[in-house]
Design a protein around this motif. Structure first.
Motif, short mmCIF file in Angstrom:
data_model
loop_
_atom_site.label_atom_id
_atom_site.label_comp_id
_atom_site.label_asym_id
_atom_site.label_seq_id
_atom_site.Cartn_x
_atom_site.Cartn_y
_atom_site.Cartn_z
N HIS A 83 1.94 17.09 1.22
CA HIS A 83 3.30 17.17 0.48
C HIS A 83 4.37 16.29 1.17
O HIS A 83 5.07 15.57 0.56
N ARG A 84 4.34 16.52 2.56
CA ARG A 84 5.62 15.76 3.45
C ARG A 84 5.17 14.39 3.40
O ARG A 84 5.92 13.53 3.27
N LEU A 85 3.71 13.87 3.38
CA LEU A 85 3.45 12.50 3.33
C LEU A 85 3.84 11.87 1.87
O LEU A 85 4.30 10.88 1.76
N ARG A 86 3.73 12.60 0.90
CA ARG A 86 4.13 12.05 -0.46
C ARG A 86 5.48 12.02 -0.68
O ARG A 86 6.11 11.18 -1.18
N LEU A 87 6.15 13.00 0.01
CA LEU A 87 7.69 12.72 0.13
C LEU A 87 8.41 11.69 0.68
O LEU A 87 9.21 10.86 0.54
N THR A 88 7.48 11.01 1.99
CA THR A 88 7.86 9.88 2.44
C THR A 88 7.50 8.60 1.52
O THR A 88 8.39 7.82 1.63
N LEU A 89 6.35 8.81 0.78
CA LEU A 89 6.06 7.97 -0.07
C LEU A 89 7.43 7.68 -1.06
O LEU A 89 7.87 6.46 -1.51
N SER A 90 7.95 8.65 -1.47
CA SER A 90 8.91 8.79 -2.43
C SER A 90 10.29 8.20 -1.88
O SER A 90 10.84 7.73 -2.61
N ARG A 91 10.38 8.45 -0.68
CA ARG A 91 11.69 7.68 0.12
C ARG A 91 11.25 6.17 0.10
O ARG A 91 12.53 5.49 -0.07
N VAL A 106 7.22 -4.28 6.29
CA VAL A 106 7.10 -3.14 7.30
C VAL A 106 6.54 -2.17 6.28
O VAL A 106 5.61 -1.04 6.68
N LEU A 107 7.44 -1.54 5.08
CA LEU A 107 7.19 -0.31 4.47
C LEU A 107 6.07 -0.35 3.65
O LEU A 107 5.48 0.47 3.54
N ASN A 108 5.45 -1.62 3.35
CA ASN A 108 4.20 -1.65 2.80
C ASN A 108 3.07 -1.45 3.85
O ASN A 108 2.05 -0.84 3.34
N CYS A 109 3.19 -1.87 5.02
CA CYS A 109 2.37 -1.46 6.10
C CYS A 109 2.34 0.19 6.13
O CYS A 109 1.29 0.70 6.21
N LEU A 110 3.34 0.65 6.16
CA LEU A 110 3.75 2.22 6.18
C LEU A 110 2.94 2.73 4.99
O LEU A 110 2.54 3.84 5.35
N ARG A 111 3.18 2.36 3.97
CA ARG A 111 2.53 2.78 2.87
C ARG A 111 0.93 2.90 2.79
O ARG A 111 0.37 3.88 2.61
N TYR A 112 0.54 1.73 3.33
CA TYR A 112 -1.11 1.76 3.81
C TYR A 112 -1.10 3.06 4.57
O TYR A 112 -2.54 3.47 4.42
N LEU A 113 -0.84 2.97 5.73
CA LEU A 113 -1.17 4.05 6.76
C LEU A 113 -0.74 5.59 6.02
O LEU A 113 -1.88 6.37 6.65
N ILE A 114 0.08 5.58 5.15
CA ILE A 114 0.22 6.91 4.72
C ILE A 114 -1.09 7.28 3.87
O ILE A 114 -1.38 8.60 3.64
N GLU A 115 -1.47 6.29 3.10
CA GLU A 115 -2.67 6.37 2.09
C GLU A 115 -3.93 6.83 2.96
O GLU A 115 -4.67 7.69 2.47
N GLN A 116 -3.74 6.13 4.16
CA GLN A 116 -5.11 6.56 5.10
C GLN A 116 -4.77 8.06 5.56
O GLN A 116 -5.89 8.80 5.52
N GLU A 117 -3.74 8.47 5.87
CA GLU A 117 -3.55 9.74 6.19
C GLU A 117 -3.76 10.61 5.46
O GLU A 117 -4.08 11.90 5.54
N LEU A 118 -3.42 10.40 4.02
CA LEU A 118 -3.67 11.23 2.88
C LEU A 118 -5.17 11.55 2.67
O LEU A 118 -5.56 12.65 1.93
N GLN A 124 -12.39 9.28 8.28
CA GLN A 124 -11.75 8.71 9.63
C GLN A 124 -10.70 7.65 9.02
O GLN A 124 -10.79 7.22 8.27
N ILE A 125 -9.53 7.58 10.06
CA ILE A 125 -8.58 6.74 9.77
C ILE A 125 -9.20 5.37 9.93
O ILE A 125 -9.87 4.97 11.05
N HIS A 126 -8.92 4.43 8.90
CA HIS A 126 -9.38 3.04 9.12
C HIS A 126 -8.18 2.42 9.53
O HIS A 126 -7.34 2.02 9.13
N VAL A 127 -8.43 1.48 10.73
CA VAL A 127 -7.46 0.71 11.30
C VAL A 127 -7.80 -0.62 10.82
O VAL A 127 -8.85 -1.30 10.81
N ASP A 128 -6.58 -1.33 10.29
CA ASP A 128 -6.65 -2.74 9.75
C ASP A 128 -5.58 -3.46 10.59
O ASP A 128 -4.43 -3.31 10.12
N SER A 129 -5.80 -4.29 11.22
CA SER A 129 -5.00 -5.17 12.14
C SER A 129 -4.29 -5.95 11.36
O SER A 129 -3.41 -6.97 11.79
N SER A 130 -4.94 -6.46 10.15
CA SER A 130 -4.26 -7.55 9.33
C SER A 130 -3.21 -7.17 8.45
O SER A 130 -2.39 -8.14 8.15
N ILE A 131 -2.75 -5.87 8.32
CA ILE A 131 -1.78 -5.75 7.53
C ILE A 131 -0.26 -5.73 7.94
O ILE A 131 0.42 -6.19 7.12
#
Length: 344
Positions: A83-91, A106-118, A124-131
């Motif tokens: 729920h908190r992660l989706r609130l961050t996405l809404s922000r 930068v926020l597109n990168c954060l969006r990717y990280l949040i999708e991983q956390e969801l 397992q969290i997938h790390v992508d150094s290209s984003i």
């Protein structure tokens, strides 16, 4: 390893340790990650407590017998976190129309990280150094666990963090801690910028010595102001912090054109997760200590300053950031620092 096999082991361990109170805990799901770690999900906090056992004894024995690192979650905790992660996405969507091109990236990168956390702990969290595309951001850096974890999350995502440390005297920081932070940045090839404060904090120190205030709130504001000013003066459009508490929508602030992201909070991370991230980066973890030297010194003033420190721990405990064991460690440190400062 199947759920039934795990629960058979749990049943045996509970019997051997004579920890059989309550209804035997029921395991909803077990996830095994590529690193061999096991992530066990039970239906709620009460079931989690029974599976952990007093002081984590059952979970520790289970980890020993399986040879795996084990983390236990309540399904209710996972729901709240999502729920908190989706609130961050809404922000992110709220602020999107006001952003520069770099801030949007930068926020597109954060969006990717949040999708991983969801998808965590199912996957397992997938790390992508290209984003991150080598985007540069400023990072409020103290050298502590949470800002260290934030630095590593950025770096692993391909974002270049420029660590900004506000240098304060020995009343706040131990010279050894400053040296370790500098060495860590050098090892990680992270540029470290230092801001000298001269006598900006002297009035605060005087009022703490007189027992008039608890230093954390005002000190935090002064530090964020100095780091924000540095970011704006040096044309950084994004400032990242290691704060854990302001989760959901509060994790992203747009202030005078500067995008401030409280990264661990935006990803709804716990202290356990930031400790793991920091330790994997080579940071040495010592015993848990609450606050800086000035906070410890302030505790000799009695409940007026001890109370706000304990309240901070309770807020983080209530927010699911700390485990009960971590919270107890910090409260013990607060009480013992009070005794030390009084010479007891």
């Amino acid at each position: 390893m199947t759920s039934s096999h795990i629960m058979e082991l749990v049943h045996v361990i509970r019997q051997e340790l004579n920890l059989t109170r309550g209804v035997p805990p029921k395991l909803e799901t077990a996830y095994e990650h590529n690193d061999g770690s096991l992530h066990l999900v039970v239906c709620d906090r009460a079931e989690k407590s029974l599976l952990l056992g007093p002081g984590g004894r059952i979970a520790a024995e289970l980890a020993k017998r399986t040879g795996r690192k084990i983390t236990i979650y309540g399904a209710d905790e996972i729901l709240l976190r999502k729920h908190r992660l989706r609130l961050t996405l809404s922000r992110i969507e709220e602020v999107a129309p006001e952003l520069t091109s770099l801030q949007s990236q930068v926020l597109n990168c954060l969006r990717y990280l949040i999708e991983q956390e969801l998808s965590y702990p199912n996957q397992q969290i997938h790390v992508d150094s290209s984003i991150g595309q080598n985007l540069k951001v400023s990072l409020a850096f103290s050298g502590g666990i949470d800002s260290t974890a934030a630095a590593m999350i950025l770096k692993e995502s391909g974002i270049i963090p420029i660590a900004v440390m506000v240098r304060m005297d020995h009343q706040f920081q131990n010279p050894r801690d400053i040296k370790l932070a500098e060495e860590w940045c050098a090892q990680q090839d992270i540029i470290l910028e230092r801001i000298d404060t001269a006598n900006e904090f002297s009035d605060l120190v005087d009022r703490v010595d007189l027992g008039r205030i608890h230093p954390c709130g005002e000190c935090h504001s002064l530090i964020i102001k100095r780091v924000s000013d540095f970011a704006l003066q040096n044309n950084y459009e994004v400032l990242v912090t290691g704060e854990l508490l302001p989760s959901g929508r509060q994790a992203i602030v747009l202030q005078e054109g500067l995008l401030i992201i409280h990264l661990p909070a935006a990803l709804s991370l716990s202290k356990h997760r930031t400790e793991i991230k920091a330790e994997k980066s080579g940071k040495q973890l010592f015993r848990r200590k609450f606050g800086c030297n000035l906070v410890a010194k302030s505790h000799c003033q009695g409940w007026r300053t001890i109370g706000p420190s304990i309240f901070r721990v309770l807020r983080e405990l209530e927010g699911g950031i700390l485990t009960t064991g971590q919270g107890l460690d910090y409260i013990k440190d607060i009480v013992s620092s009070s005794a030390r400062e009084r010479g007891e």
